[in-house]
Design an enzyme around this catalytic site. Structure first.
Site: not given
Length: 327
Positions: A164, A288
């Site tokens: 990430h 997200d």
């Protein structure tokens, strides 16, 4: 159609407090985005409120991951303790709502051996379905030999590793991102550019250092439609001409060992570009949350843009079920 959302963020209050105590030079300034609006309250809710938001978006299952930068900037002993605590908290949430949640392990990468041990504990004792990490811990990059046991453990246990974004290093910020309005500098070094280039580079360095030759079963996940790698794939593949130690071409590792998720960027043109450069069975869905909150109509419109109904089902759920062994 069943929908599984990968990379849905949460946060431990104890991790948030530990990050806030870090000296300014060690602090990830992008955590400010976590506190905007009601983001923080949503991040720390992995119970009924989160399920209500999932229902509003038409999402059946969320894969929970601790928000950037998790425990990675913390001193090793503190990172180890808080990562374990967060993983146990996520385990409790999954056990309370087994039909709605699964979880990625949070790993204390400032202590590479402890990170490998925590991944094994989470996979074998707690039912975590993979791990989410970031591209650096301090100045140590993921291709550092110190992380060899971590990736070996991930490959052996079939635990996909999601890399990430995190903010670029202070040194790189000084060289390339300073000299603008402070808010513009921060946005440029994070969501506007730096996050994605930094993360794509982390994955590319793993390819070039031969990580997938040593661990061919290792599977990575990248968000934001591949963190720039797919958009530059032809040029990236030219590195094969100098990386002659590799067993395969660079592009082959990217399209074989790396899975791509949408990270809330539900634009049709990005979907089609991704399908032009990788296989539909390597594409995953994510909103997200809570940084993007599409409603059910927006999610449905996104899936309607997938030309093949079989591919639509793959991206919605069956790819995630296979990769993370959710069946």
């Amino acid at each position: 159609m069943k929908i599984i959302a990968v990379e849905e963020h949460w946060n431990s209050a104890r991790i948030r407090e530990a990050l806030e105590r870090l000296p300014s030079g060690s602090r990830d300034e992008s955590v400010a985005f976590n506190a905007r609006g009601d983001n923080q309250a949503r991040l720390e809710d992995i119970g009924p409120g989160r399920i209500e938001a999932m229902d509003a978006a038409g999402i059946d299952v969320s894969l929970l991951s601790v928000v950037t930068p998790a425990t990675q900037p913390l001193p090793p002993a503190e990172a180890v303790a808080l990562a374990r605590e967060a993983n146990d908290e996520a385990t409790d949430a999954v056990r309370a709502h087994p039909d709605r949640f699964r979880a990625f392990a949070t790993l204390p990468t400032s202590d590479p051996q402890a990170a490998a041990a925590e991944l094994e504990r989470c996979a074998t004792e707690s039912g975590h379905v993979g791990a989410m990490i970031h591209g650096r811990s301090g100045s140590r990059t993921l291709d550092d030999p110190a992380y060899e046991d971590l990736f070996a453990t991930a490959a052996r246990l079939h635990q996909p590793v999601f890399i990430h974004p995190q903010i670029t290093s202070n040194e790189l910020r000084d060289a390339s991102y300073r000299g603008l309005d402070p808010q513009i500098e921060l946005g440029l070094a994070s969501f506007g550019w730096g996050w994605h280039m930094d993360t794509g580079l982390s994955a590319l360095r793993l390819v070039l250092s031969g990580t997938f030759d040593r661990h061919p079963d290792l599977q990575l996940v990248l968000g934001h439609w591949g963190e720039m790698l797919l958009f530059w794939l032809d040029r990236v593949d030219s590195l094969s001409n100098v990386a002659t130690h590799l067993e395969r071409r660079v592009a082959d590792y990217i399209t074989t060992n790396i899975h791509i998720t949408s990270s809330g960027m539900l634009q049709e043109r990005l979907l089609h570009h991704t399908l032009d450069f990788t296989h539909a069975d390597k594409v995953l869905f994510s909103t997200d949350y809570p940084f993007h909150r599409p409603d059910a109509a927006a999610v449905q419109k996104f899936f309607e843009a997938v030309p093949d109904p079989a591919d639509r089902s793959k991206i919605a759920s069956t790819n995630a079920e296979a990769l993370f062994r959710l069946m």
